[in-house]
Enzyme design. Structure first.
Site, mmCIF file in Angstrom:
data_model
loop_
_atom_site.group_PDB
_atom_site.id
_atom_site.type_symbol
_atom_site.label_atom_id
_atom_site.label_comp_id
_atom_site.label_asym_id
_atom_site.label_seq_id
_atom_site.Cartn_x
_atom_site.Cartn_y
_atom_site.Cartn_z
ATOM 1 N N CYS A 175 0.860 -1.180 0.000
ATOM 2 C CA CYS A 175 0.000 0.000 0.000
ATOM 3 C C CYS A 175 0.899 1.234 0.000
ATOM 4 C CB CYS A 175 -0.898 -0.010 1.241
ATOM 5 S SG CYS A 175 0.044 0.105 2.782
ATOM 6 N N HIS A 196 -0.338 -4.785 19.563
ATOM 7 C CA HIS A 196 0.083 -4.459 18.203
ATOM 8 C C HIS A 196 0.717 -3.068 18.228
ATOM 9 C CE1 HIS A 196 -0.114 -3.303 13.961
ATOM 10 N NE2 HIS A 196 -0.139 -4.596 13.700
ATOM 11 N N GLU A 216 0.726 -0.569 16.295
ATOM 12 C CA GLU A 216 -0.142 0.558 15.929
ATOM 13 C C GLU A 216 -1.057 0.930 17.096
ATOM 14 O OE1 GLU A 216 -3.848 1.803 13.084
ATOM 15 O OE2 GLU A 216 -2.519 0.244 12.302
ATOM 16 N N THR A 271 -6.100 0.680 11.966
ATOM 17 C CA THR A 271 -6.382 0.808 10.530
ATOM 18 C C THR A 271 -6.414 -0.529 9.784
ATOM 19 O OG1 THR A 271 -4.042 1.095 9.970
ATOM 20 C CG2 THR A 271 -5.322 3.106 10.445
ATOM 21 N N ASN A 297 -3.053 -6.990 9.000
ATOM 22 C CA ASN A 297 -3.933 -6.962 7.825
ATOM 23 C C ASN A 297 -3.861 -8.269 7.045
ATOM 24 O OD1 ASN A 297 -2.376 -6.423 5.044
ATOM 25 N ND2 ASN A 297 -1.266 -5.349 6.653
#
Length: 316
Positions: A17, A129, A131, A170, A230
């Protein structure tokens, strides 16, 4: 002997990405500008192949700022860091570059804005995590409460149910997050959320591609790392969308060929931190064993690009 036929459904979009692409570029440009070694706090992105490639070029990966010498540049990973980390780097007069994905930074800004308005935050994310740790670390202790499941919503203890907001990691499952958001709104009707969940465009697009092709596949492989949120979500999405067998593989060597015995169609995608070279490696492994027909499953087109920080664009 002739090879058995196989239809390979290839997801598009897949793999890198814009945030991952930018983060890798930041490390490469830092090495070009300042020479090796350049220190990186945590894996720049969750992919061993990428990390090993950057290590070969002179990047040194560490988990703590204390492991970085003060006279060398340090880069913060794409996942984001608690506010205390750049503050400490500045105190030590270190040269640092923040490679936090702009879409993660957007969540940080949202959280800070809600805090300034006197709201306590609830974060939907995975404990531990990086993030989640980074986002929760934007605000003082106790100002961000973490929920991982619908069950957590029932037990979370808040300061004032009338003064709440939520943000999300996200890289979550779209469907699971929607269920948790619904539970939050049911329990706390006045909770404030983003106009659209914080799940990024790349996570959304990759999950939608998997949903589109999963019912057509006897099996589906996701190229990605076991610590990539993800990528793991893509495996879960494939299973929920009706694919009988879904497997996460880091490289072609990880494919369980016995589990694929007798299949006629397989889906292939990759998490947002997996480079295209690893997908090509998997396709070649299938071509060695099958007469492959590739069917591209295009569900979206991505043209997003993020600029690297100005310090890297300026001459040394």
């Amino acid at each position: 002997m002739s090879k058995p036929p196989l239809t390979l459904h290839l997801a598009a979009p897949r793999g890198f990405c814009a945030g991952v692409d930018r983060a890798i570029k930041i490390v490469e440009m830092a090495l070009e500008k300042w020479g090796a070694p350049v220190y990186v706090r945590h894996e720049i992105v969750h992919n061993r192949f990428v990390v090993d490639g950057l290590r070969d070029k002179g990047a040194v990966f560490v988990e703590h700022l204390d492991d970085c010498p003060e006279d060398r540049p340090v880069i913060f990973s794409a996942h984001g860091v608690p506010k205390a980390v750049p503050a400490e780097a500045a105190r030590r007069e270190m040269l640092y570059v923040d490679a936090t994905c702009p879409l993660v930074s957007k969540v940080h800004i949202e959280a800070a804005r809600h805090h300034e308005n006197g709201l306590q935050m609830i974060m939907i994310g995975h404990a531990g995590h990086p993030e989640t740790v980074g986002t929760m670390g934007q605000l003082p202790e106790g100002e961000v409460l973490l929920v991982e499941t619908v069950a957590d919503v029932a037990t979370v203890s808040v300061r004032d149910p009338e003064r709440l907001a939520f943000v999300t990691q996200t890289t979550l499952s779209l469907d699971d997050t929607a269920e948790i958001v619904a539970a939050l709104k049911a329990r706390f009707p006045k909770i404030v959320g983003p106009h659209k969940e914080d799940i990024c465009y790349a996570t959304t697009n990759r999950q939608e591609a998997v949903k589109a092709m999963a019912p057509e596949c006897d099996a589906l492989l996701v190229v990605g790392a076991p610590n990539s949120s993800n990528s793991k979500r893509l495996v879960e999405v494939a299973a929920k969308a009706g694919c009988p067998y879904a497997q996460l593989v880091q490289r072609a060597a990880d494919i369980d060929w016995r589990a694929l015995d007798g299949i006629a169609s397989v889906g292939l995608t990759a998490g947002a931190s997996a480079p295209e070279v690893l997908i090509e490696e998997v396709i070649d492994a299938f071509r060695d064993r099958y007469e492959v027909t590739v069917n591209k499953v295009v569900t979206a087109e991505e043209h997003i690009e993020f600029k690297v920080p100005r310090v890297l664009r300026e001459p040394a």
